[in-house]
Structures are given as structure tokens and as C-alpha cells.
Write a protein that holds these residues in place. Sequence first.
Motif, PDB file in Angstrom:
ATOM      1  N   SER A   1       5.860   5.766  -5.645  1.00 43.00           N
ATOM      2  CA  SER A   1       4.880   6.705  -5.052  1.00 43.00           C
ATOM      3  C   SER A   1       3.390   6.751  -5.529  1.00 43.00           C
ATOM      4  O   SER A   1       3.224   6.819  -6.713  1.00 43.00           O
ATOM      5  N   VAL A   2       2.640   6.887  -4.393  1.00 38.35           N
ATOM      6  CA  VAL A   2       0.998   7.118  -4.885  1.00 38.35           C
ATOM      7  C   VAL A   2       1.051   8.620  -4.369  1.00 38.35           C
ATOM      8  O   VAL A   2       1.377   8.906  -3.454  1.00 38.35           O
ATOM      9  N   ASN A   3      -0.102   9.335  -5.258  1.00 35.96           N
ATOM     10  CA  ASN A   3      -0.398  10.882  -4.572  1.00 35.96           C
ATOM     11  C   ASN A   3      -1.068  10.853  -3.589  1.00 35.96           C
ATOM     12  O   ASN A   3      -0.825  11.655  -2.378  1.00 35.96           O
ATOM     13  N   ASP A   4      -1.917   9.844  -3.099  1.00 37.93           N
ATOM     14  CA  ASP A   4      -2.898  10.109  -1.902  1.00 37.93           C
ATOM     15  C   ASP A   4      -2.578   8.706  -0.928  1.00 37.93           C
ATOM     16  O   ASP A   4      -2.968   7.450  -1.308  1.00 37.93           O
ATOM     17  N   PRO A   5      -2.142   9.030   0.148  1.00 41.26           N
ATOM     18  CA  PRO A   5      -1.871   7.906   1.213  1.00 41.26           C
ATOM     19  C   PRO A   5      -3.074   7.048   1.341  1.00 41.26           C
ATOM     20  O   PRO A   5      -2.960   5.751   1.655  1.00 41.26           O
ATOM     21  N   GLN A   6      -4.343   7.562   1.010  1.00 39.76           N
ATOM     22  CA  GLN A   6      -5.379   6.893   1.350  1.00 39.76           C
ATOM     23  C   GLN A   6      -5.518   5.723   0.416  1.00 39.76           C
ATOM     24  O   GLN A   6      -6.269   4.784   0.410  1.00 39.76           O
ATOM     25  N   THR A   7      -4.916   5.465  -0.680  1.00 43.88           N
ATOM     26  CA  THR A   7      -4.837   4.903  -2.085  1.00 43.88           C
ATOM     27  C   THR A   7      -3.967   3.732  -1.881  1.00 43.88           C
ATOM     28  O   THR A   7      -3.706   3.011  -2.941  1.00 43.88           O
ATOM     29  N   LEU A   8      -3.076   3.639  -0.714  1.00 42.46           N
ATOM     30  CA  LEU A   8      -2.150   2.769  -0.884  1.00 42.46           C
ATOM     31  C   LEU A   8      -2.658   1.357  -0.819  1.00 42.46           C
ATOM     32  O   LEU A   8      -3.703   1.079  -0.189  1.00 42.46           O
ATOM     33  N   LEU A   9      -1.997   0.542  -1.733  1.00 41.96           N
ATOM     34  CA  LEU A   9      -2.751  -0.753  -2.003  1.00 41.96           C
ATOM     35  C   LEU A   9      -2.046  -1.945  -1.590  1.00 41.96           C
ATOM     36  O   LEU A   9      -0.828  -1.795  -1.593  1.00 41.96           O
ATOM     37  N   GLY A  10      -2.843  -2.802  -0.878  1.00 47.17           N
ATOM     38  CA  GLY A  10      -2.215  -4.184  -0.520  1.00 47.17           C
ATOM     39  C   GLY A  10      -1.067  -3.930   0.803  1.00 47.17           C
ATOM     40  O   GLY A  10      -1.159  -2.894   1.325  1.00 47.17           O
ATOM     41  N   PRO A  11      -0.616  -4.814   1.386  1.00 45.72           N
ATOM     42  CA  PRO A  11       0.182  -4.919   2.490  1.00 45.72           C
ATOM     43  C   PRO A  11       1.444  -4.113   2.451  1.00 45.72           C
ATOM     44  O   PRO A  11       1.853  -3.871   3.652  1.00 45.72           O
ATOM     45  N   SER A  12       1.867  -4.012   1.429  1.00 48.26           N
ATOM     46  CA  SER A  12       3.543  -3.494   1.319  1.00 48.26           C
ATOM     47  C   SER A  12       3.766  -2.715  -0.235  1.00 48.26           C
ATOM     48  O   SER A  12       2.954  -3.091  -1.115  1.00 48.26           O
ATOM     49  N   GLY A  13       4.829  -2.046  -0.294  1.00 47.74           N
ATOM     50  CA  GLY A  13       5.430  -1.935  -1.634  1.00 47.74           C
ATOM     51  C   GLY A  13       5.370  -0.419  -2.141  1.00 47.74           C
ATOM     52  O   GLY A  13       5.995  -0.093  -3.197  1.00 47.74           O
ATOM     53  N   GLN A  14       4.671   0.424  -1.422  1.00 52.88           N
ATOM     54  CA  GLN A  14       4.504   1.759  -2.197  1.00 52.88           C
ATOM     55  C   GLN A  14       4.968   2.870  -1.067  1.00 52.88           C
ATOM     56  O   GLN A  14       5.093   2.715   0.222  1.00 52.88           O
ATOM     57  N   ILE A  15       5.204   3.956  -1.393  1.00 51.32           N
ATOM     58  CA  ILE A  15       5.570   5.314  -0.972  1.00 51.32           C
ATOM     59  C   ILE A  15       4.500   6.426  -0.934  1.00 51.32           C
ATOM     60  O   ILE A  15       3.795   6.599  -2.118  1.00 51.32           O
ATOM     61  N   ALA A  16       4.412   7.084   0.206  1.00 53.93           N
ATOM     62  CA  ALA A  16       3.242   8.086  -0.043  1.00 53.93           C
ATOM     63  C   ALA A  16       3.812   9.348   0.904  1.00 53.93           C
ATOM     64  O   ALA A  16       4.464   8.988   2.050  1.00 53.93           O
ATOM     65  N   PHE A  17       3.658  10.308   0.651  1.00 55.88           N
ATOM     66  CA  PHE A  17       4.021  11.710   1.350  1.00 55.88           C
ATOM     67  C   PHE A  17       2.798  12.247   2.013  1.00 55.88           C
ATOM     68  O   PHE A  17       1.674  12.394   1.428  1.00 55.88           O
ATOM     69  N   VAL A  18       3.095  12.488   3.321  1.00 49.22           N
ATOM     70  CA  VAL A  18       1.633  12.965   4.167  1.00 49.22           C
ATOM     71  C   VAL A  18       1.979  14.470   4.476  1.00 49.22           C
ATOM     72  O   VAL A  18       2.887  15.012   4.670  1.00 49.22           O
ATOM     73  N   TRP A  19       0.647  14.923   4.452  1.00 46.67           N
ATOM     74  CA  TRP A  19       0.779  16.282   5.061  1.00 46.67           C
ATOM     75  C   TRP A  19       0.442  16.255   6.606  1.00 46.67           C
ATOM     76  O   TRP A  19      -0.567  15.557   6.923  1.00 46.67           O
ATOM     77  N   GLN A  20       1.127  16.812   7.243  1.00 46.92           N
ATOM     78  CA  GLN A  20       0.812  17.014   8.781  1.00 46.92           C
ATOM     79  C   GLN A  20       0.890  18.394   9.132  1.00 46.92           C
ATOM     80  O   GLN A  20       1.945  19.142   8.606  1.00 46.92           O
ATOM     81  N   THR A  21       0.615  18.910  10.359  1.00 49.21           N
ATOM     82  CA  THR A  21       0.928  20.189  10.770  1.00 49.21           C
ATOM     83  C   THR A  21       2.502  20.204  11.002  1.00 49.21           C
ATOM     84  O   THR A  21       3.042  19.502  11.666  1.00 49.21           O
ATOM     85  N   PRO A  22       3.116  21.197  10.160  1.00 49.76           N
ATOM     86  CA  PRO A  22       4.455  21.339  10.142  1.00 49.76           C
ATOM     87  C   PRO A  22       4.927  21.895  11.620  1.00 49.76           C
ATOM     88  O   PRO A  22       4.477  22.946  11.656  1.00 49.76           O
TER      89      PRO A  22
END
Length: 212
Positions: A153-174
Motif C-alpha cells: 500500500s501507498v499512503n496517497d493514491p496520487q502517488t500510485l506508480l506505474g500501471p499496476s501493483g499497489q493498493i491505496a485507500f481513498v477518502w470519499q464522502t461516507p
Amino acid sequence: MAKRIGMLGGTFDPVHIGHLRSALEVAENYALDQLLLIPNAQPPHRNAPQVSAQQRLEMVQLAVAGVDLLSVDDRELRRDKPSWSIDTLLSLRAELDAQDQLLLILGWDAFCGLPSWHRWEELLEHCHILVLQRPDADIEAPQVLRDLVAAKSVNDPQTLLGPSGQIAFVWQTPLAISATQIRHLLATQRCVRYLVPDTVFQYIYTHQLYQE
Ligand code: ATP
């Protein structure tokens, strides 16, 4: 420039503002070129939906009409087999350039169920995973997923690198809204207005759906 495409699969039985608001916020906040809502044909993990696949599809089409960032992809309904996400991912991948990012978007409940999915360990070879908070789901991730999150996992979805392979948790209106709740309200003759878009509300009443 690499594209960034999101996919949100689901039964959409029916589609509701929990799906739609999450999809729109992810698409806008994480600069997606397009977010595809992909209705399942024969959900492998659950009972048969109460309305036809065609009706579920039509409701999603009505819900996203006129919203440029969101569209409906009916490839799982055109397939004469169970809706395995790995197959959908591979067929989408085949349409993209190697460097394009494919983001598999899952609510927390769906993410926690990942280890029961067909060939789930291969998913991250073809996409990143974005996890939506789900305030109405009080579930714990199994250890195998906690280990995966720790490793990928990466902390910030904006920093996902490359085409695949990472996990990020997003904040959206619950939004603590589920299709189960909507079906229950309809089956007990209560009104679901404002939980679904007005066009979907009209469709449900015109076709008398979910009214046992
Ligand atoms: P049901 O109550 O019938 O199980 P649902 O409301 O969970 O349906 P699905 O079509 O199964 O809807 O969900 C498709 C995807 O959308 C899943 O990844 C799910 O976790 C996510 N999702 C559904 N509702 C919400 C919500 N309110 N907030 C965030 N994600 C959601």
C-alpha cells in the motif's frame, strides 16, 4: 501520456448514490480519464439478483447519463460465463497501452472478500486497487490481506506508480447506503427517493421492481 482508467464492478441491484457519489469523487479527485461501472452477469459470490441483468444495466445507464467521467461497460453481461474479475481485467488491459493505469475500485466489504475471488493473487499484476471506505460495513480484513496491504500500500493514491501493483485507500464522502437497504425499503412499501438518482427512482416505480 499514460491514461488512468477506473473500474467499479458490482451487482448494482439497484445502483444507488453510495456507488455513484464514490465513483464521481474518485474520478475527479484522482484525475481519472474514465471510470467504468461494470454490472455483473452472474455474481459468483452471491445469490441471483432480484431483477434481470438488463434492468440492472438500464438503471446504471440512466444513473450516469450526461456525466462525462462515468460510463457503463456491459462486457460482463455479454459474456456467457460467471463474472470473474480477473477476466474483465485482462480484457480491459488488452485495450490499453502497457503504461496506462488500471484502477480496480472496491468498497471495504468487497476488498475484505478478495481472497475468495477466482485467481485473486494475480489481480495486482494487472491493476492497482483503490479501496473505498464503507461506513455501513463492520468487517475485518483477513490476515492474508493485512499482509498484502503492509507490502503493497501507498499512503496517497496520487502517488500510485506505474500501471499496476499497489493498493491505496481513498477518502470519499461516507454514505452508509446499500442496495440491500434499498430493496428492503421497497419490499416494505417505503420510498427510496434521494437514495437513488431520480431517473432510477422513476425506473423502479415504472417497472414495479423489488416490490414483493
Ligand atoms: P448489496 O447490499 O446488494 O450487497 P451493495 O450496495 O454492496 O449491494 P454492490 O453492487 O454489491 O452494492 O457494490 C458494488 C461495489 O460498490 C462494491 O465494491 C461495494 O463495496 C461498493 N459500494 C457499495 N455501496 C457503497 C457505499 N455506500 N460506499 C462505498 N462503496 C460502496
